[in-house]
Write a protein that holds these residues in place. Structure first.
Motif, mmCIF file in Angstrom:
data_model
loop_
_atom_site.group_PDB
_atom_site.id
_atom_site.type_symbol
_atom_site.label_atom_id
_atom_site.label_comp_id
_atom_site.label_asym_id
_atom_site.label_seq_id
_atom_site.Cartn_x
_atom_site.Cartn_y
_atom_site.Cartn_z
ATOM 1 N N ALA A 61 36.306 38.235 80.378
ATOM 2 C CA ALA A 61 37.084 37.517 79.347
ATOM 3 C C ALA A 61 36.701 36.039 79.296
ATOM 4 C CB ALA A 61 38.564 37.656 79.669
ATOM 5 N N LEU A 62 36.998 35.398 78.182
ATOM 6 C CA LEU A 62 36.712 33.968 78.050
ATOM 7 C C LEU A 62 37.765 33.157 78.816
ATOM 8 C CD1 LEU A 62 34.970 35.010 75.628
ATOM 9 C CD2 LEU A 62 35.568 32.902 74.466
ATOM 10 N N THR A 63 37.329 32.035 79.395
ATOM 11 C CA THR A 63 38.306 31.149 80.047
ATOM 12 C C THR A 63 39.100 30.460 78.939
ATOM 13 O OG1 THR A 63 36.817 29.280 79.995
ATOM 14 C CG2 THR A 63 36.722 30.680 81.966
ATOM 15 N N TYR A 64 40.167 29.791 79.326
ATOM 16 C CA TYR A 64 40.972 29.076 78.331
ATOM 17 C C TYR A 64 40.105 28.057 77.603
ATOM 18 C CZ TYR A 64 44.360 26.024 76.186
ATOM 19 O OH TYR A 64 45.043 25.276 75.262
ATOM 20 N N LYS A 65 39.263 27.344 78.403
ATOM 21 C CA LYS A 65 38.430 26.282 77.804
ATOM 22 C C LYS A 65 37.422 26.882 76.799
ATOM 23 C CE LYS A 65 35.525 22.453 79.063
ATOM 24 N NZ LYS A 65 34.455 22.158 79.972
ATOM 25 N N GLU A 66 36.827 28.004 77.201
ATOM 26 C CA GLU A 66 35.842 28.644 76.299
ATOM 27 C C GLU A 66 36.503 29.117 75.005
ATOM 28 O OE1 GLU A 66 32.737 30.455 79.642
ATOM 29 O OE2 GLU A 66 34.585 31.517 79.162
ATOM 30 N N SER A 98 39.350 34.501 66.437
ATOM 31 C CA SER A 98 40.680 33.879 66.267
ATOM 32 C C SER A 98 41.731 34.602 67.093
ATOM 33 C CB SER A 98 41.174 33.941 64.822
ATOM 34 O OG SER A 98 40.162 33.805 63.929
ATOM 35 N N ASN A 99 41.495 35.889 67.344
ATOM 36 C CA ASN A 99 42.506 36.685 68.078
ATOM 37 C C ASN A 99 42.054 37.028 69.483
ATOM 38 O OD1 ASN A 99 44.589 37.279 65.979
ATOM 39 N ND2 ASN A 99 42.740 37.931 64.924
ATOM 40 N N ILE A 100 41.186 36.194 70.016
ATOM 41 C CA ILE A 100 40.505 36.564 71.253
ATOM 42 C C ILE A 100 41.467 36.768 72.434
ATOM 43 C CG2 ILE A 100 39.935 34.303 72.284
ATOM 44 C CD1 ILE A 100 36.910 35.571 71.973
ATOM 45 N N THR A 101 42.664 36.167 72.340
ATOM 46 C CA THR A 101 43.623 36.356 73.435
ATOM 47 C C THR A 101 44.474 37.607 73.211
ATOM 48 O OG1 THR A 101 44.857 34.673 72.250
ATOM 49 C CG2 THR A 101 43.808 33.984 74.313
ATOM 50 N N ASN A 102 44.235 38.285 72.086
ATOM 51 C CA ASN A 102 45.069 39.434 71.734
ATOM 52 C C ASN A 102 44.222 40.622 71.289
ATOM 53 O OD1 ASN A 102 47.609 40.265 71.677
ATOM 54 N ND2 ASN A 102 48.303 38.815 70.096
ATOM 55 N N ILE A 103 43.151 40.885 72.039
ATOM 56 C CA ILE A 103 42.128 41.825 71.578
ATOM 57 C C ILE A 103 42.645 43.258 71.406
ATOM 58 C CG2 ILE A 103 39.950 42.910 72.256
ATOM 59 C CD1 ILE A 103 39.208 40.221 73.504
ATOM 60 N N ALA A 104 43.584 43.652 72.284
ATOM 61 C CA ALA A 104 44.019 45.053 72.266
ATOM 62 C C ALA A 104 44.465 45.482 70.870
ATOM 63 C CB ALA A 104 45.142 45.240 73.265
ATOM 64 N N GLU A 105 45.098 44.564 70.143
ATOM 65 C CA GLU A 105 45.601 44.911 68.812
ATOM 66 C C GLU A 105 44.474 45.172 67.816
ATOM 67 O OE1 GLU A 105 48.289 42.026 67.222
ATOM 68 O OE2 GLU A 105 49.525 42.123 69.048
ATOM 69 N N ALA A 161 31.661 35.168 73.564
ATOM 70 C CA ALA A 161 32.596 35.850 72.644
ATOM 71 C C ALA A 161 31.866 36.978 71.904
ATOM 72 C CB ALA A 161 33.170 34.846 71.646
ATOM 73 N N TYR A 162 30.646 36.698 71.444
ATOM 74 C CA TYR A 162 29.890 37.722 70.708
ATOM 75 C C TYR A 162 29.682 38.955 71.592
ATOM 76 C CZ TYR A 162 26.094 40.372 68.667
ATOM 77 O OH TYR A 162 25.342 41.414 68.179
ATOM 78 N N TRP A 163 29.276 38.719 72.839
ATOM 79 C CA TRP A 163 28.973 39.853 73.711
ATOM 80 C C TRP A 163 30.219 40.625 74.119
ATOM 81 C CZ3 TRP A 163 24.975 42.606 73.571
ATOM 82 C CH2 TRP A 163 23.773 42.040 73.156
ATOM 83 N N LEU A 164 31.342 39.903 74.155
ATOM 84 C CA LEU A 164 32.601 40.597 74.437
ATOM 85 C C LEU A 164 32.869 41.627 73.337
ATOM 86 C CD1 LEU A 164 34.758 40.187 76.627
ATOM 87 C CD2 LEU A 164 35.989 38.704 75.045
ATOM 88 N N LEU A 165 32.710 41.182 72.099
ATOM 89 C CA LEU A 165 32.924 42.083 70.960
ATOM 90 C C LEU A 165 31.835 43.161 70.920
ATOM 91 C CD1 LEU A 165 34.176 42.917 68.235
ATOM 92 C CD2 LEU A 165 32.893 41.088 67.141
ATOM 93 N N ALA A 166 30.577 42.725 71.075
ATOM 94 C CA ALA A 166 29.464 43.674 70.980
ATOM 95 C C ALA A 166 29.631 44.792 72.015
ATOM 96 C CB ALA A 166 28.143 42.941 71.177
ATOM 97 N N LYS A 167 30.058 44.431 73.221
ATOM 98 C CA LYS A 167 30.187 45.469 74.263
ATOM 99 C C LYS A 167 31.305 46.449 73.945
ATOM 100 C CE LYS A 167 27.716 43.368 77.964
ATOM 101 N NZ LYS A 167 27.742 42.304 78.958
#
Ligand SMILES: Cc1cc2nc3c(=O)[nH]c(=O)nc-3n(C[C@H](O)[C@H](O)[C@H](O)COP(=O)(O)OP(=O)(O)OC[C@H]3O[C@@H](n4cnc5c(N)ncnc54)[C@H](O)[C@@H]3O)c2cc1C
Ligand code: HEM
Length: 416
Positions: A2-7, A67-74, A126-132
């Motif tokens: 997951a991305l850190t808060y700063k990222e 924009s929703n990176i902290t709420n991905i499950a939804e 972020a891209y790779w999080l989604l891509a994976k």
């Protein structure tokens, strides 16, 4: 990871600028990617590149995700449509490397000095999080395809007109092997040689209940937008694949198909035979409905089905619908159309003002009182939104309404 808060802050802070320049990003991204990797033209619909629909859809998903990176499950359920489309087109993990590289590069061009090394690193993550996530779901779908993972050759056995501009193609596998089952409502991609030297694929809903010896698709001729001036009357940009199929692929021709796919389907094993089914279609949106209706009348003959269809003049599958109406007391039908025809179906409620209006349908035919009724809608985007607004206003929860969009772009994302 997951991305850190700063990222996630770095990513989010650049989103307004990226949204503002969305068009420029998609232009730069595809132009550069396809110039350096021309073989990818075999995967993309050349028309959606020109009109920008697909690039816009991709960028919009990535920005929504960020924009929703902290709420991905939804977001996960909303990925189904694109993962199914990717698998239907044979997209592989190595393609994600290429897309990621050119997309982040396009972000960099648009952001200029704001694309610092830290912002770039955060976007790559972020891209790779989604891509994976997408690759994971796609790997699962490919596993379900068993030994039909790539394009398979089919012979067009016969072509049958269903209305003035819709033709059914009966497709028999050249390898002679049994065809796998699919869920009624799903589609196949059909791939042919396009006029610009690249392969072109389009999706077509399977319009007949599953059979092991052939699949059937029903294709509407896309005449393109009409324009006229004082001197000439002509057609602008007729659709590529539909016209080639209808005009240049008679019986005996060979096309390539990928494994059936799609998240718009009726799970017949998951619904009791008393749950009413309301099928709402317009124009060529009739195709998945024929398949659903055929499957249900075969496997759950007692299940109530109400089919509401809008057509300009002739009704596709007219004789077949008449036959279903005659042989099944639980099958109701309402048809909206502009013109009277001499071959209207006996026992069918007609409404001759073309634009479908669910308020004019007998409420009993909409099964609104039954809290288990499922609604399936397929037709032009505006039509589907109007139908769903009506159902929503009658208190039908969104979870019981399913849509199939016959073009690129995710309705769920556009209207969230
Ligand atoms: C899940 C799904 C299921 C589908 N099921 C069916 C089905 O059962 N039956 C069916 O008939 N279709 C179905 N479709 C639609 C089908 O996939 C094709 O989109 C359709 O056949 C048109 O393809 P085409 O190649 O003929 O048109 P395209 O070449 O893709 O053109 C599409 C439109 O773009 C316009 N256009 C062309 N060139 C340009 C240009 N240079 N600039 C701007 N605009 C341009 C054309 O006028 C045309 O109206 C389905 C689509 C999806 C996503
Ligand atoms: C994170 C990465 C990606 C995202 C967010 C994404 C998103 C999307 C979306 C939203 C659509 C439209 C789906 C629809 O029809 O509604 C789509 C279609 C498509 N995608 Fe992707 N995609 C990604 C990666 C890729 C990759 C790696 C490739 C391969 C090079 C690819 C090729 C395609 C193609 C060919 C289509 C269909 C285009 C068309 O019919 O016009 N995508 N994608």
């Amino acid at each position: 990871m997951a991305l850190t808060y700063k990222e996630s802050r770095l990513v989010k802070d650049t989103i307004p600028a990226l949204r503002e320049h969305g068009e420029r990003i998609t232009t730069i991204f595809y132009k550069n990617m396809l110039r350096d990797n021309p073989e990818l033209n075999n995967y993309f619909n050349s028309v959606n590149q020109k009109n920008g629909r697909q690039p816009r859809a991709l960028t919009s998903v990535i920005l929504n995700f960020a924009s929703n990176i902290t709420n991905i499950a939804e977001l996960i359920p909303k990925f189904e449509r694109m993962c199914n489309k990717h698998c239907s087109l044979g997209i592989q993990p190595e393609h994600y490397e290429i897309v990621g590289k050119y997309l982040i590069r396009a972000f960099g061009e648009v952001l200029g000095p704001a694309m610092t090394p830290a912002v770039r690193a955060a976007w790559e993550k972020a891209y790779w999080l989604l891509a994976k996530m997408l690759m994971g779901r796609e790997a699962q779908l490919y596993r379900e395809f068993d030994d039909w993972k790539s394009w398979r050759k089919f012979k067009i056995d016969r072509v049958v007109p269903e209305s003035e501009d819709i033709y059914s193609f009966y497709l028999v596998p050249q390898d002679g092997k049994k065809l796998p089952e699919f869920l009624p409502g799903q589609y196949v991609s059909v791939r042919i040689q396009g006029p610009e030297g690249y392969l072109q694929s389009r999706q077509y809903s399977l319009s007949e209940a599953w059979r092991e010896d052939y699949y059937r698709i029903s294709v509407k001729r896309d005449e393109g937008s009409q324009f006229s001036n004082s001197v000439s009357r002509s057609y602008l940009h007729p659709g590529v694949v539909s016209n080639i199929l209808i005009d240049r692929m008679p019986a005996g021709s060979v096309v390539e198909l990928s494994h059936p796919c799609g998240e718009f389907f009726l799970d017949i094993n998951n619904g009791s035979s008393t749950m009413p089914l309301v099928l709402i279609s317009a124009g060529v949106g009739v195709t998945p409905m024929v398949c659903i209706a055929n499957t249900v009348t075969k496997q759950q003959p007692g299940r109530p089905i109400s089919w509401i269809h809008g057509s300009r003049s002739s009704v596709p599958f007219q004789d077949h619908i008449a036959q279903m109406r005659r042989s099944n007391a639980n099958f109701r039908i309402n048809i909206f159309k502009t013109q009277l025809a001499d071959r209207d179906i006996v026992g069918v409620t007609y409404n001759y003002d073309f634009r479908m209006d669910l308020a004019k349908v007998d409420p009993e035919d909409l099964f609104l009182q039954n809290s288990s009724t499922e609604y399936y809608i397929c037709g032009p985007e505006q039509f589907m939104l109007e139908m769903s607004d009506y159902l929503k206003a009658q208190g039908v929860p969104a979870a019981r309404v399913k849509f199939e969009l016959f073009s690129t772009g995710d309705l769920a994302f556009q209207h969230q």
